[in-house]
Design an enzyme around this catalytic site. Structure first.
Site, short mmCIF file in Angstrom:
data_model
loop_
_atom_site.label_atom_id
_atom_site.label_comp_id
_atom_site.label_asym_id
_atom_site.label_seq_id
_atom_site.Cartn_x
_atom_site.Cartn_y
_atom_site.Cartn_z
CD GLU A 111 12.66 60.69 -14.75
OE1 GLU A 111 13.64 61.32 -15.22
OE2 GLU A 111 12.07 61.02 -13.71
CE1 TYR A 156 20.55 52.90 -8.19
CE2 TYR A 156 21.32 54.73 -6.85
CZ TYR A 156 21.42 53.41 -7.23
OH TYR A 156 22.37 52.59 -6.67
CB ALA A 210 26.59 65.09 -11.25
CB ALA A 263 23.15 76.43 -7.12
CG ASP A 282 22.74 75.24 -10.96
OD1 ASP A 282 23.21 74.16 -10.57
OD2 ASP A 282 21.59 75.34 -11.43
CD GLN A 320 13.42 69.05 -11.60
OE1 GLN A 320 12.51 68.42 -12.15
NE2 GLN A 320 14.21 68.52 -10.69
#
Length: 315
Positions: free
Chosen positions: A32, A64, A142, A169, A175, A193
């Protein structure tokens, strides 16, 4: 002189072979990056891409900014990767502060640029400390975004997962339910994550499997280039930072070379333990620096597979 036969049993095990001696390199990696703000940062990004390309990653993604703040820079970076390198480029896309029509326009532009992979995220609010509020004409989250993208084009879609639970959450179960909705909507894989103990990933993987989810779960690996900054990011992401990490990085602020060696060692050890637990796919958060990720991949047995392309330099 102490001989091996006289050594305690645990020492015999430790002496058996170097930790990374027998890793086969049979892993898949992805990297990434974030879109550069300046010419100097752009040069650093393309140097990182040039360094990591020979490792033949499955894909590379570009982030982003909160509230779509890097929309144009993200698009330009992803489009250039798709055009000028052999890499499969994935664009992060969020549903913050944008209508469905605006997001559809962005998705169409990616498709026209040859980008076939989207990392679909709810996204962070543009102002720190505030909570997410869907745009009145926008996607609600999402899962809704994934569904909308799949109706638009047959994208390959990655989504986020939180081994230690998303900070907003209501519970770990809610979650997990949200993750399942995203995958049921058509996502190809979930990328986690970052986390710092193998137990965090394995516990989460067990919960995901128990929930009937069979979609690939890819661990996200964050090599620590700056411990204080990592602590701040971890606090925002609900990621636990073990106390022993603080002790290992203590006193290294003015020793960047030593800090990198410690960072690469810790991240490689985490990956080795994940590998021992059956993990063969790793996603690295590079922060646009190639050395740490390259060193970790090397320790895991991965070697260059393609010739480094001649990337066009920015004038």
């Amino acid at each position: 002189m102490t001989t091996e036969s006289a050594a305690p049993q645990d020492a015999k095990t430790a002496f058996a072979a170097p930790l990374y001696a027998d890793l086969a390199g049979d892993l898949n990696v992805s990297f990434e990056f974030f879109p550069p703000k300046t010419e100097k940062m752009e040069a650093q990004l393309w140097s990182a891409i040039e360094t990591l390309t020979p490792l033949a990653p499955q894909f590379v993604s570009v982030t982003y900014g909160a509230g779509g703040s890097t929309r144009e820079r993200t698009h330009n970076t992803v489009a250039r990767i798709a055009k000028e390198t052999p890499l499969a480029a994935a664009a992060h896309l969020t549903c913050v502060a944008a209508s469905k029509a605006e997001i559809d326009e962005v998705a169409d532009a990616y498709w026209e640029a040859g980008v076939r992979h989207i990392v679909a995220l709810r996204g962070d609010p543009p102002e720190a400390g505030t909570t997410f509020q869907p745009h009145p004409q926008g996607y609600t989250g999402a899962a809704d975004l994934v569904e909308g993208l799949m109706k638009r084009h047959p994208f390959e879609i990655s989504v986020a997962a939180y081994p230690e639970t998303h900070p907003e959450a209501a519970s770990a179960q809610s979650d997990l339910d949200n993750l399942k909705r995203k995958l049921d909507a058509g996502a190809t894989r979930a990328i986690t994550q970052f986390f710092f103990t193998p137990e965090a990933f394995f516990r989460f993987r067990d919960k995901v499997a128990a929930a009937g989810i069979s979609t690939p779960l890819i661990p996200g690996i964050m090599p620590v280039s700056n411990f204080a900054a990592t602590q701040r990011m971890a606090a925002m992401c609900n990621t636990e930072v073990p106390s022993w990490m603080g002790r290992l990085f203590e006193g290294l602020d003015d020793h960047p070379g030593a800090r990198q060696l410690v960072s690469a060692t810790l991240a490689a050890e985490l990956c080795r333990k994940l590998y021992a637990g059956g993990v063969r796919d790793f996603h690295f958060y590079t922060l646009n620096r190639a050395e740490l990720s390259y060193a970790i991949c090397h320790l895991l047995g991965l070697r260059p597979q393609v010739k480094t392309p001649e990337l066009e330099k920015t004038a």
